[in-house]
Motif scaffolding. Structure first.
Motif, PDB file in Angstrom:
ATOM      1  N   ILE A 232      28.513 181.472   3.753  1.00  0.00           N
ATOM      2  CA  ILE A 232      28.300 182.109   5.053  1.00  0.00           C
ATOM      3  C   ILE A 232      29.505 182.972   5.433  1.00  0.00           C
ATOM      4  CG2 ILE A 232      28.029 181.686   7.532  1.00  0.00           C
ATOM      5  CD1 ILE A 232      26.268 179.346   6.879  1.00  0.00           C
ATOM      6  N   ARG A 233      30.724 182.479   5.136  1.00  0.00           N
ATOM      7  CA  ARG A 233      31.917 183.283   5.416  1.00  0.00           C
ATOM      8  C   ARG A 233      31.906 184.558   4.575  1.00  0.00           C
ATOM      9  NH1 ARG A 233      34.362 184.211   9.587  1.00  0.00           N
ATOM     10  NH2 ARG A 233      33.920 186.339   8.925  1.00  0.00           N
ATOM     11  N   ASN A 234      31.458 184.447   3.322  1.00  0.00           N
ATOM     12  CA  ASN A 234      31.336 185.639   2.480  1.00  0.00           C
ATOM     13  C   ASN A 234      30.381 186.644   3.113  1.00  0.00           C
ATOM     14  OD1 ASN A 234      33.042 185.498   0.205  1.00  0.00           O
ATOM     15  ND2 ASN A 234      31.768 183.923  -0.700  1.00  0.00           N
ATOM     16  N   LYS A 236      29.515 186.938   6.213  1.00  0.00           N
ATOM     17  CA  LYS A 236      30.116 187.520   7.408  1.00  0.00           C
ATOM     18  C   LYS A 236      31.122 188.612   7.040  1.00  0.00           C
ATOM     19  CE  LYS A 236      29.597 183.508  10.468  1.00  0.00           C
ATOM     20  NZ  LYS A 236      30.292 182.481  11.274  1.00  0.00           N
ATOM     21  N   ASN A 237      31.893 188.370   5.985  1.00  0.00           N
ATOM     22  CA  ASN A 237      32.849 189.386   5.528  1.00  0.00           C
ATOM     23  C   ASN A 237      32.131 190.663   5.106  1.00  0.00           C
ATOM     24  OD1 ASN A 237      34.951 187.613   5.980  1.00  0.00           O
ATOM     25  ND2 ASN A 237      35.103 186.956   3.852  1.00  0.00           N
ATOM     26  N   TYR A 238      31.029 190.517   4.360  1.00  0.00           N
ATOM     27  CA  TYR A 238      30.275 191.697   3.913  1.00  0.00           C
ATOM     28  C   TYR A 238      29.712 192.455   5.115  1.00  0.00           C
ATOM     29  CZ  TYR A 238      30.310 188.781  -0.303  1.00  0.00           C
ATOM     30  OH  TYR A 238      30.676 187.970  -1.342  1.00  0.00           O
ATOM     31  N   LEU A 239      29.211 191.696   6.101  1.00  0.00           N
ATOM     32  CA  LEU A 239      28.622 192.329   7.281  1.00  0.00           C
ATOM     33  C   LEU A 239      29.685 193.029   8.123  1.00  0.00           C
ATOM     34  CD1 LEU A 239      26.083 189.534   8.264  1.00  0.00           C
ATOM     35  CD2 LEU A 239      25.511 191.848   7.500  1.00  0.00           C
ATOM     36  N   ILE A 240      30.873 192.461   8.188  1.00  0.00           N
ATOM     37  CA  ILE A 240      31.972 193.110   8.910  1.00  0.00           C
ATOM     38  C   ILE A 240      32.328 194.440   8.248  1.00  0.00           C
ATOM     39  CG2 ILE A 240      34.447 192.945   9.438  1.00  0.00           C
ATOM     40  CD1 ILE A 240      33.987 189.904   9.821  1.00  0.00           C
ATOM     41  N   ILE A 241      32.383 194.426   6.915  1.00  0.00           N
ATOM     42  CA  ILE A 241      32.675 195.669   6.179  1.00  0.00           C
ATOM     43  C   ILE A 241      31.561 196.685   6.405  1.00  0.00           C
ATOM     44  CG2 ILE A 241      32.973 196.674   3.881  1.00  0.00           C
ATOM     45  CD1 ILE A 241      34.210 193.970   3.038  1.00  0.00           C
ATOM     46  N   LEU A 242      30.315 196.217   6.353  1.00  0.00           N
ATOM     47  CA  LEU A 242      29.177 197.111   6.588  1.00  0.00           C
ATOM     48  C   LEU A 242      29.250 197.701   7.998  1.00  0.00           C
ATOM     49  CD1 LEU A 242      26.471 198.351   5.784  1.00  0.00           C
ATOM     50  CD2 LEU A 242      25.358 196.241   6.540  1.00  0.00           C
ATOM     51  N   ASN A 243      29.574 196.875   8.980  1.00  0.00           N
ATOM     52  CA  ASN A 243      29.686 197.354  10.359  1.00  0.00           C
ATOM     53  C   ASN A 243      30.757 198.436  10.471  1.00  0.00           C
ATOM     54  OD1 ASN A 243      28.952 197.351  13.086  1.00  0.00           O
ATOM     55  ND2 ASN A 243      30.428 195.762  13.629  1.00  0.00           N
ATOM     56  N   THR A 244      31.858 198.250   9.761  1.00  0.00           N
ATOM     57  CA  THR A 244      32.935 199.251   9.773  1.00  0.00           C
ATOM     58  C   THR A 244      32.482 200.564   9.147  1.00  0.00           C
ATOM     59  OG1 THR A 244      34.611 197.498   9.641  1.00  0.00           O
ATOM     60  CG2 THR A 244      35.304 199.728   9.046  1.00  0.00           C
ATOM     61  N   LEU A 245      31.791 200.479   8.008  1.00  0.00           N
ATOM     62  CA  LEU A 245      31.283 201.684   7.352  1.00  0.00           C
ATOM     63  C   LEU A 245      30.296 202.423   8.260  1.00  0.00           C
ATOM     64  CD1 LEU A 245      30.667 200.451   3.692  1.00  0.00           C
ATOM     65  CD2 LEU A 245      32.460 201.982   4.475  1.00  0.00           C
ATOM     66  N   LEU A 246      29.429 201.671   8.921  1.00  0.00           N
ATOM     67  CA  LEU A 246      28.440 202.299   9.786  1.00  0.00           C
ATOM     68  C   LEU A 246      29.094 202.933  11.010  1.00  0.00           C
ATOM     69  CD1 LEU A 246      25.601 199.602   9.581  1.00  0.00           C
ATOM     70  CD2 LEU A 246      25.725 201.804   8.399  1.00  0.00           C
ATOM     71  N   ARG A 247      30.163 202.309  11.509  1.00  0.00           N
ATOM     72  CA  ARG A 247      30.941 202.921  12.600  1.00  0.00           C
ATOM     73  C   ARG A 247      31.462 204.300  12.178  1.00  0.00           C
ATOM     74  NH1 ARG A 247      34.465 199.405  16.331  1.00  0.00           N
ATOM     75  NH2 ARG A 247      35.847 201.187  16.088  1.00  0.00           N
ATOM     76  N   LYS A 248      32.062 204.338  10.981  1.00  0.00           N
ATOM     77  CA  LYS A 248      32.619 205.603  10.496  1.00  0.00           C
ATOM     78  C   LYS A 248      31.513 206.629  10.250  1.00  0.00           C
ATOM     79  CE  LYS A 248      36.232 206.292  10.013  1.00  0.00           C
ATOM     80  NZ  LYS A 248      37.206 206.772  11.020  1.00  0.00           N
ATOM     81  N   ALA A 249      30.369 206.157   9.780  1.00  0.00           N
ATOM     82  CA  ALA A 249      29.252 207.072   9.537  1.00  0.00           C
ATOM     83  C   ALA A 249      28.770 207.688  10.852  1.00  0.00           C
ATOM     84  CB  ALA A 249      28.104 206.326   8.849  1.00  0.00           C
ATOM     85  N   ALA A 250      28.671 206.864  11.895  1.00  0.00           N
ATOM     86  CA  ALA A 250      28.261 207.390  13.198  1.00  0.00           C
ATOM     87  C   ALA A 250      29.297 208.369  13.738  1.00  0.00           C
ATOM     88  CB  ALA A 250      28.051 206.235  14.177  1.00  0.00           C
ATOM     89  N   GLU A 272      29.651 187.074  13.912  1.00  0.00           N
ATOM     90  CA  GLU A 272      30.426 185.838  14.014  1.00  0.00           C
ATOM     91  C   GLU A 272      29.564 184.648  14.424  1.00  0.00           C
ATOM     92  OE1 GLU A 272      33.360 185.107  12.892  1.00  0.00           O
ATOM     93  OE2 GLU A 272      33.395 187.163  12.151  1.00  0.00           O
ATOM     94  N   MET A 273      28.440 184.904  15.090  1.00  0.00           N
ATOM     95  CA  MET A 273      27.536 183.829  15.501  1.00  0.00           C
ATOM     96  C   MET A 273      26.561 183.457  14.392  1.00  0.00           C
ATOM     97  SD  MET A 273      28.459 182.963  18.508  1.00  0.00           S
ATOM     98  CE  MET A 273      27.063 181.991  19.052  1.00  0.00           C
ATOM     99  N   LEU A 274      26.597 184.188  13.281  1.00  0.00           N
ATOM    100  CA  LEU A 274      25.666 183.935  12.178  1.00  0.00           C
ATOM    101  C   LEU A 274      25.839 182.511  11.643  1.00  0.00           C
ATOM    102  CD1 LEU A 274      23.600 185.569  10.399  1.00  0.00           C
ATOM    103  CD2 LEU A 274      25.474 185.841   8.770  1.00  0.00           C
ATOM    104  N   ALA A 275      24.712 181.791  11.532  1.00  0.00           N
ATOM    105  CA  ALA A 275      24.788 180.393  11.116  1.00  0.00           C
ATOM    106  C   ALA A 275      24.055 180.107   9.820  1.00  0.00           C
ATOM    107  CB  ALA A 275      24.231 179.488  12.221  1.00  0.00           C
ATOM    108  N   THR A 276      23.104 180.961   9.437  1.00  0.00           N
ATOM    109  CA  THR A 276      22.328 180.723   8.215  1.00  0.00           C
ATOM    110  C   THR A 276      22.244 181.995   7.386  1.00  0.00           C
ATOM    111  OG1 THR A 276      20.198 181.305   9.239  1.00  0.00           O
ATOM    112  CG2 THR A 276      20.913 179.009   9.407  1.00  0.00           C
ATOM    113  N   LEU A 277      22.108 181.823   6.082  1.00  0.00           N
ATOM    114  CA  LEU A 277      22.022 182.961   5.167  1.00  0.00           C
ATOM    115  C   LEU A 277      20.686 183.687   5.291  1.00  0.00           C
ATOM    116  CD1 LEU A 277      23.579 181.339   1.966  1.00  0.00           C
ATOM    117  CD2 LEU A 277      24.691 182.858   3.606  1.00  0.00           C
ATOM    118  N   GLU A 278      19.658 182.976   5.751  1.00  0.00           N
ATOM    119  CA  GLU A 278      18.318 183.574   5.810  1.00  0.00           C
ATOM    120  C   GLU A 278      18.255 184.771   6.745  1.00  0.00           C
ATOM    121  OE1 GLU A 278      18.970 180.383   6.000  1.00  0.00           O
ATOM    122  OE2 GLU A 278      18.049 179.627   4.146  1.00  0.00           O
ATOM    123  N   ASN A 279      19.146 184.813   7.732  1.00  0.00           N
ATOM    124  CA  ASN A 279      19.108 185.897   8.728  1.00  0.00           C
ATOM    125  C   ASN A 279      19.868 187.145   8.295  1.00  0.00           C
ATOM    126  OD1 ASN A 279      17.639 184.248  10.480  1.00  0.00           O
ATOM    127  ND2 ASN A 279      19.497 183.377  11.373  1.00  0.00           N
TER     128      ASN A 279
END
Length: 410
Positions: A232-234, A236-250, A272-279
């Motif tokens: 789950i921490r992994n 979250k890390n990937y999603l944080i990186i994705l969020n950063t890339l999308l910020r720069k794209a916008a 950060e509130m993510l609790a399960t991999l399914e989501n």
């Protein structure tokens, strides 16, 4: 070849699934190493080209072979019909699951892989495209198989097992072996990852939702380093990186930081509130979709800096005094100049534009809340409810009360 255009479409569809597609002729085309150098790492002088063409000679012309490998990946191979020279389609490699660190370690143990080569094995697995549903690929194969062979019963799919190579002779155990300063495999994985990220960012910066979603799979965790033992921490890390890339794209799409920061902060909280991999897949898709929508709705491309400031102020606070005189004073420009420039760049007067934005917000409030009409008007920056009703009817064709009645509300 009568189906040339069909073949081009076939290749594009598979490439959108991020699958490598190679068309090969023995006389002229080198075979791409679908193992990305893996076999050459674990067996001395492995002849991938020779092995490939030797296998081809055993295949029948009207069969699509799905080769299942003991290294957890598979690929498709078949001969195209009705070609001047025998031509073969090679599709893959791809995996049907996320290859975990435990699976990678088990593979290394089975192969007696030296510790020096383990990072290479990790990079190999991180670079294999992952299909969550192989039925999509097989449906494409069946549809175009009919185009290539004429009828469904003119071809078939056959599974082939490809066992681990015998007589392993790891390169790292050779006397002349030297660990490269930067492994070619690692370089290729990183190059592919950055290319995929750039394609994703370009699509988002242009507000192209479908194109961006097509590139999203390249950002999956199979091409990212696993920096934590916690899955789950992994993620979250990937999603944080994705969020950063999308910020720069916008930002590249000329969206004001005010809007970007608001959306980015909301997603940061949800990550950060993510609790399960399914989501995770749904959240990734939502992030891409909403950043593309942000660009579509708030891109300032083509506007002068002065008009960008006016538009941003309108978007940031509809309840403020957005009249021409107030805007001109705030920006320290002549009202007539601002009015003419605004009409030239937006195609409407400042008053028309502000009213349009306010009524759009009113529609949202009428649809999503039970606020009284007068309260809705105030939230949209219009103190006079009669003026609000008149403006609303002019743009929508109904009064706010009539519109709300169509929603089944009073």
């Amino acid at each position: 070849m009568k189906y040339h255009s069909d073949l081009e479409l076939f290749q594009k569809l598979l490439q959108n699934l991020h699958l490598n597609v190679s068309l090969l002729k023995k006389s002229s085309d080198p075979v791409p190493d679908i193992t990305l150098g893996l076999y050459s790492l674990i067996k001395t002088d492995f002849d991938f080209q020779g092995q490939f063409w030797n296998r081809i000679e055993l295949f029948e012309e009207n069969k699509i072979y799905r080769v299942n490998n003991s290294f957890w990946y598979r690929y498709l191979l078949f001969q195209l019909p009705d070609t001047d020279e025998p031509t073969f389609a090679l599709i893959g490699p791809y995996a049907l699951m996320n290859i975990s660190e435990k699976m990678t370690l088990d593979t290394a143990r089975r192969l007696n892989l030296p510790a020096a080569l383990y990072p290479q094995l990790q990079k190999f697995y991180e670079g294999i495209p992952q299909l969550s549903d192989e039925s999509v690929l097989l449906s494409i194969i069946n549809v175009f198989g009919e185009r290539f062979w004429g009828r469904m019963d003119n071809f078939s799919l056959q599974d082939v097992e490809n066992s681990v190579i015998a007589d392993l002779d790891p390169v790292a155990e050779r006397p002349d072996y030297k660990k490269p300063e930067e492994a070619l495999l690692s370089m290729q994985i990183l190059e592919d990852r950055y290319a995929g990220e750039n394609e994703l960012m370009l699509a988002v910066s242009q507000g192209q939702t479908l194109k961006a979603e097509a590139f999203l799979n390249r950002f999956g965790q199979q091409v990212m380093e696993k920096r934590s033992a916690d899955p789950i921490r992994n993620e979250k890390n990937y999603l944080i990186i994705l969020n950063t890339l999308l910020r720069k794209a916008a930002e590249n799409g000329a969206v004001h930081p005010l809007h970007i920061d608001s959306l980015s902060s909301r997603f940061a909280h949800r990550i950060e509130m993510l609790a399960t991999l399914e989501n995770v897949p749904a959240l990734q898709k939502e992030m891409v979709h909403k950043y593309c929508l942000l660009v579509k709705n708030h891109s300032m491309k083509g506007y002068s800096l002065l008009i960008q400031k006016v538009l941003t102020r309108i978007d940031s606070d509809l309840t403020a005094d957005l009249g021409l005189k107030a805007q001109a004073e705030l920006l320290q420009v002549n009202p007539s100049y601002l009015s003419a420039l605004f009409k030239k760049e937006t195609g409407s007067t400042l008053t028309e534009y502000v009213n349009k934005k306010r009524i759009e917000h009113a529609l949202f409030l009428l649809n999503s809340t039970n606020m009284q009409i007068q309260t809705v008007a105030q939230y949209c920056g219009i103190a006079d409810v009669n003026y609000f009703t008149k403006t609303f009817k002019k743009l929508i064709g109904k009064t706010p009360k009539e519109y709300r009645a169509t929603l089944g509300r009073v």
